[in-house]
Each structure stands twice: as C-alpha cells, then as structure tokens.
Scaffold this motif. Structure first.
Motif, PDB file in Angstrom:
ATOM      1  N   GLU A  16       0.837  -1.204   0.000  1.00 47.36           N
ATOM      2  CA  GLU A  16       0.000   0.000   0.000  1.00 47.36           C
ATOM      3  C   GLU A  16       0.872   1.254   0.000  1.00 47.36           C
ATOM      4  O   GLU A  16       1.876   1.343   0.711  1.00 47.36           O
ATOM      5  CB  GLU A  16      -0.893  -0.003   1.239  1.00 47.36           C
ATOM      6  N   SER A  17       0.506   2.226  -0.821  1.00 49.35           N
ATOM      7  CA  SER A  17       1.311   3.442  -0.941  1.00 49.35           C
ATOM      8  C   SER A  17       1.304   4.240   0.359  1.00 49.35           C
ATOM      9  O   SER A  17       0.357   4.183   1.148  1.00 49.35           O
ATOM     10  CB  SER A  17       0.787   4.315  -2.085  1.00 49.35           C
ATOM     11  N   ILE A  18       2.380   4.997   0.573  1.00 52.28           N
ATOM     12  CA  ILE A  18       2.541   5.797   1.786  1.00 52.28           C
ATOM     13  C   ILE A  18       2.510   7.269   1.411  1.00 52.28           C
ATOM     14  O   ILE A  18       3.227   7.695   0.486  1.00 52.28           O
ATOM     15  CB  ILE A  18       3.881   5.473   2.487  1.00 52.28           C
ATOM     16  N   PRO A  19       1.695   8.087   2.099  1.00 58.63           N
ATOM     17  CA  PRO A  19       1.711   9.534   1.824  1.00 58.63           C
ATOM     18  C   PRO A  19       3.005  10.137   2.348  1.00 58.63           C
ATOM     19  O   PRO A  19       3.267  10.134   3.556  1.00 58.63           O
ATOM     20  CB  PRO A  19       0.489  10.049   2.609  1.00 58.63           C
ATOM     21  N   LEU A  20       3.831  10.626   1.446  1.00 59.87           N
ATOM     22  CA  LEU A  20       5.172  11.073   1.810  1.00 59.87           C
ATOM     23  C   LEU A  20       5.251  12.590   1.947  1.00 59.87           C
ATOM     24  O   LEU A  20       4.677  13.335   1.147  1.00 59.87           O
ATOM     25  CB  LEU A  20       6.179  10.615   0.754  1.00 59.87           C
ATOM     26  N   SER A  21       5.978  13.046   2.964  1.00 65.08           N
ATOM     27  CA  SER A  21       6.253  14.475   3.114  1.00 65.08           C
ATOM     28  C   SER A  21       7.314  14.869   2.103  1.00 65.08           C
ATOM     29  O   SER A  21       8.236  14.102   1.804  1.00 65.08           O
ATOM     30  CB  SER A  21       6.737  14.777   4.530  1.00 65.08           C
ATOM     31  N   GLN A  22       7.216  16.078   1.607  1.00 67.65           N
ATOM     32  CA  GLN A  22       8.137  16.536   0.571  1.00 67.65           C
ATOM     33  C   GLN A  22       9.001  17.706   1.015  1.00 67.65           C
ATOM     34  O   GLN A  22       9.839  18.186   0.246  1.00 67.65           O
ATOM     35  CB  GLN A  22       7.338  16.923  -0.682  1.00 67.65           C
ATOM     36  N   ALA A  23       8.820  18.146   2.261  1.00 65.74           N
ATOM     37  CA  ALA A  23       9.601  19.277   2.766  1.00 65.74           C
ATOM     38  C   ALA A  23       9.658  19.200   4.292  1.00 65.74           C
ATOM     39  O   ALA A  23       8.777  18.611   4.924  1.00 65.74           O
ATOM     40  CB  ALA A  23       8.981  20.602   2.326  1.00 65.74           C
ATOM     41  N   PRO A  24      10.685  19.789   4.898  1.00 65.02           N
ATOM     42  CA  PRO A  24      10.779  19.799   6.361  1.00 65.02           C
ATOM     43  C   PRO A  24       9.637  20.601   6.966  1.00 65.02           C
ATOM     44  O   PRO A  24       9.121  21.547   6.366  1.00 65.02           O
ATOM     45  CB  PRO A  24      12.129  20.466   6.637  1.00 65.02           C
ATOM     46  N   CYS A  25       9.224  20.203   8.176  1.00 60.80           N
ATOM     47  CA  CYS A  25       8.203  20.965   8.904  1.00 60.80           C
ATOM     48  C   CYS A  25       8.874  22.043   9.743  1.00 60.80           C
ATOM     49  O   CYS A  25      10.053  21.935  10.088  1.00 60.80           O
ATOM     50  CB  CYS A  25       7.366  20.036   9.784  1.00 60.80           C
ATOM     51  N   ASN A  26       8.141  23.077  10.059  1.00 60.91           N
ATOM     52  CA  ASN A  26       8.677  24.180  10.851  1.00 60.91           C
ATOM     53  C   ASN A  26       8.486  23.903  12.336  1.00 60.91           C
ATOM     54  O   ASN A  26       7.403  23.508  12.776  1.00 60.91           O
ATOM     55  CB  ASN A  26       7.990  25.493  10.471  1.00 60.91           C
ATOM     56  N   LEU A  27       9.526  24.130  13.118  1.00 59.29           N
ATOM     57  CA  LEU A  27       9.462  23.949  14.563  1.00 59.29           C
ATOM     58  C   LEU A  27       9.759  25.288  15.236  1.00 59.29           C
ATOM     59  O   LEU A  27      10.843  25.851  15.031  1.00 59.29           O
ATOM     60  CB  LEU A  27      10.481  22.908  15.030  1.00 59.29           C
ATOM     61  N   ASN A  28       8.826  25.761  16.053  1.00 57.47           N
ATOM     62  CA  ASN A  28       9.136  26.974  16.804  1.00 57.47           C
ATOM     63  C   ASN A  28       9.999  26.613  18.014  1.00 57.47           C
ATOM     64  O   ASN A  28      10.257  25.440  18.293  1.00 57.47           O
ATOM     65  CB  ASN A  28       7.866  27.715  17.222  1.00 57.47           C
TER      66      ASN A  28
END
Length: 368
Positions: A16-28
């Motif tokens: 089953e395909s996995i929804p992949l992140s394409q960019a880093p997330c922002n952390l405050n």
C-alpha cells in the motif's frame, strides 16, 4: 525535521502506498525545546550503544552514511527510511509516525530517527453563545508528543560514529524495557548491540572486584564494596549503570578512581543490560582471604551483616579480627580443587559411634 505517516502494513496489501512528506516541517522554539528534552530523556534512560552488523541486509547504514557525509539531503534520506521501515515491519506492528531530523551531537552533524504513535484527544475552548458562557469542544485526531504520547523507538547516529567499514550510534526501544525488537534493531537499523549483555556484565563484575581488592585498603570498606557489587548484580532490575552504582555505594573519594578503572577495563560507564546467568555460582558466596592462607567463605546475605553472623574489627597495622557466630554443622578437611575432602558431622546424634565424644560435640556446637 521530516514527519512521515507510516500506516500498518496490511497482509492483504503489503505494498500500500505511503503519503510522503516533501519538505521539512517548521518547529518553533517551544516545540523544539520540548522535543529535545523528551528525546534526551529517552536516550539517557533506555539508550544502548549499537554498531553496524556486517551480516545484515539492511540498507540503513548506507543511507545514514550518505546523509552524514553530505551525499544526500534530509528529505531524500527520510523517504528511503520510511520505505525501509515499512518493509521491515510485519502485520503485527502498529501504525505510527516516523520523525527524521537533522540534529547536532557534541557539535557534530547527526541523524535522529524516531518512531512514535499518533495521539487523539479533545480540546475545550471557552466561548460566549447568546451572552452565555460555554465551551466549544473539538476532537483532535493528529496530536503529537503529548505528555502521554508513546515514543516507541529512537536511533541516533553522528559523524563521530561513521567510518569506511561501519557505523556506530545509539538506539532505544521503550516497548521492551531496555531490549530492542528484532525488526527494529536488525531488519531496520541493520545493527547489533555494541556491548553484548552477558559479556559486559562479566567485565563489570571482574573489573569491580579487581579494583576493590587492589585499590581499597580498609578491610571493612573493601567487604562492603564487594557486597554492594554482588547485591547490585543480583538485584531484579534488568539493567545497571556504573556511575549510578558508584554514587550510591562508594565513598566520594573512591568514585573517580572506580570509574577510571572500569573505563580502562573496557566497561561502558553508561546504562547496560544485565545478564548474570553465567555468574550465578560466583555471586552466591563471598570469600575473604588472609595473608596467613586462611580464608572464610560465606553466603552474601550472611556477609551483609544479617544477625551479626560475621563481624570484622580493624586491629591496626593491617590486622583484622573476624568473629563468626553460628551453629557449626560441618568440619571439613580442605584440599585444593581436585583434592579429596573428608567431612565430620558434629551433631551428637549423627556422630554417635563414630569416635566423637559428647564433649567434643559440645565444643564444636557453638563458636564465637
């Protein structure tokens, strides 16, 4: 930091395909600080040193090496890792999240890998409706790192731990109380524990006893330290931290020398898993030897001072007197290992007719 959702691997559709992140997330700042504190605590309590297993078929060591040497970026390596994790799991492994972060360790570039479960919860916000105070309740299905969030598994690799032929790092598995799941350590990370529990436990025992007998001159302190080491090894806890042991059981003037001796003996001075099965016979009794050639062997429980069975008194000039109190049950002719031994029972019932008089039996029956 990159965050990927890792669904449970279904037996009916393992690809089953996995929804992949394409960019880093922002952390405050607040999120970053809380995340660092949480993960530092996990690694400090449950972290174990790991090293690449040359026989492993996992590609993770290659991915880690490529990232730490600058051959690939964080997004690409995180995508490789999420696919590798999914293929390493079976249908029984729960769904969760995979964090892959660019970190720093002792000012060295590092790669942090975290698997945790996603939390759900309710949020109540005070509001005013038609002039009346009430609460607007929302269901939140995507909470991260709440106070009750379960960080399942963590791995950390830094530049200091990589070489041409292998990588080293740290890993923790909170689900198995110090040990690590085979799929995580071997199939996913492609590593093994650097310090095999049975061997490192033996090294701690031997190094601690050697240091006590060579460094500590006071006989009372020496025996107390030996008892403490044996009791620590026999305790029901599954792990041992040498620094904590030194802080709890050794005088402050002895702690640094003890830790230095352990390090010279290749004993890790951080938490390791205990395996004392092969030491059981050596931990039940304690032997105290004297310059004259005499020695006393006593169960550790008795040597710890239960009912004042054994009392040692310093007479000065390196001389110690020993008082042993108890009912004598056996007098044994001693020979070195491999020699013959002859026992004589001292009970009047058992020695009747064997050449032992009542007076002899009474003289052996109680000694102080």
């Amino acid at each position: 930091m990159i965050v990927h959702v890792v669904p449970q691997r279904r037996r009916t559709d393992p690809n089953e395909s996995i929804p992949l992140s394409q960019a880093p997330c922002n952390l405050n700042h607040d999120v970053r600080t809380a995340l660092q504190a949480r993960l530092r605590g996990v690694l400090a309590l449950s972290g174990r040193e790991i090293v690449e297993n040359p026989d492993s078929k996992s590609s993770l060591p290659d991915y880690v090496y490529a990232f730490l040497t600058g051959e690939t970026n964080l997004v690409d390596v995180s995508i490789d890792l999420v696919h590798l994790l999914r293929s390493s799991q079976s249908g029984v492994n729960s769904a969760g999240l995979l964090f892959v972060a660019d970190a720093r360790l002792s000012d060295q570039k590092a790669l942090l890998i975290v698997k945790l479960e996603q939390e759900t919860g309710m949020q109540a916000t005070e509001t005013i409706v038609n002039g009346l105070r009430t609460f607007d309740v929302k269901y939140l299905a995507d909470l991260l790192l709440t106070e009750r969030s379960k960080i399942h598994k963590v791995a950390l690799f830094s530049e200091n731990g990589i070489s041409e032929d292998r990588i080293e790092g740290w890993a923790a598995d909170r689900q198995l109380a110090g040990k690590m799941a085979v799929f995580f350590l071997e199939r996913f990370l492609g590593c093994q524990q650097k310090n095999e529990p049975r061997e490192v436990t033996r090294r701690f025992h031997d190094a601690a006893i050697e240091w006590i007998n060579s460094y500590v001159t006071d006989p009372d302190i020496r025996i107390n330290y030996v008892i403490a080491a044996l009791a620590e090894l026999q305790s029901p806890t599954r792990f041992l931290n040498p620094v904590t042991f030194a802080q709890q059981h050794l005088d402050i003037v002895h702690r640094d020398a003890f830790i230095e001796h352990l390090q010279a003996s290749e004993v890790p001075c951080r938490t390791f898993d205990k395996d004392t099965e092969h030491l059981e016979g050596r931990m039940r009794n304690m032997r105290v030897g004297f310059a004259s050639g005499a020695f006393i062997v006593a169960p550790v429980g008795d040597a710890m001072g239960d009912n004042d069975v054994i009392v040692l008194e310093d007479q000065g000039d390196g001389i110690t007197s020993v008082t042993v109190t108890g009912a004598v049950t056996t007098a044994t002719a001693y020979a070195p290992p491999g020699g013959r031994r002859r026992s004589r029972r001292t009970s009047t019932d058992e020695t009747a007719g064997q050449g032992v008089t009542d007076g002899d039996a009474r003289a052996l029956g109680e000694t102080t």
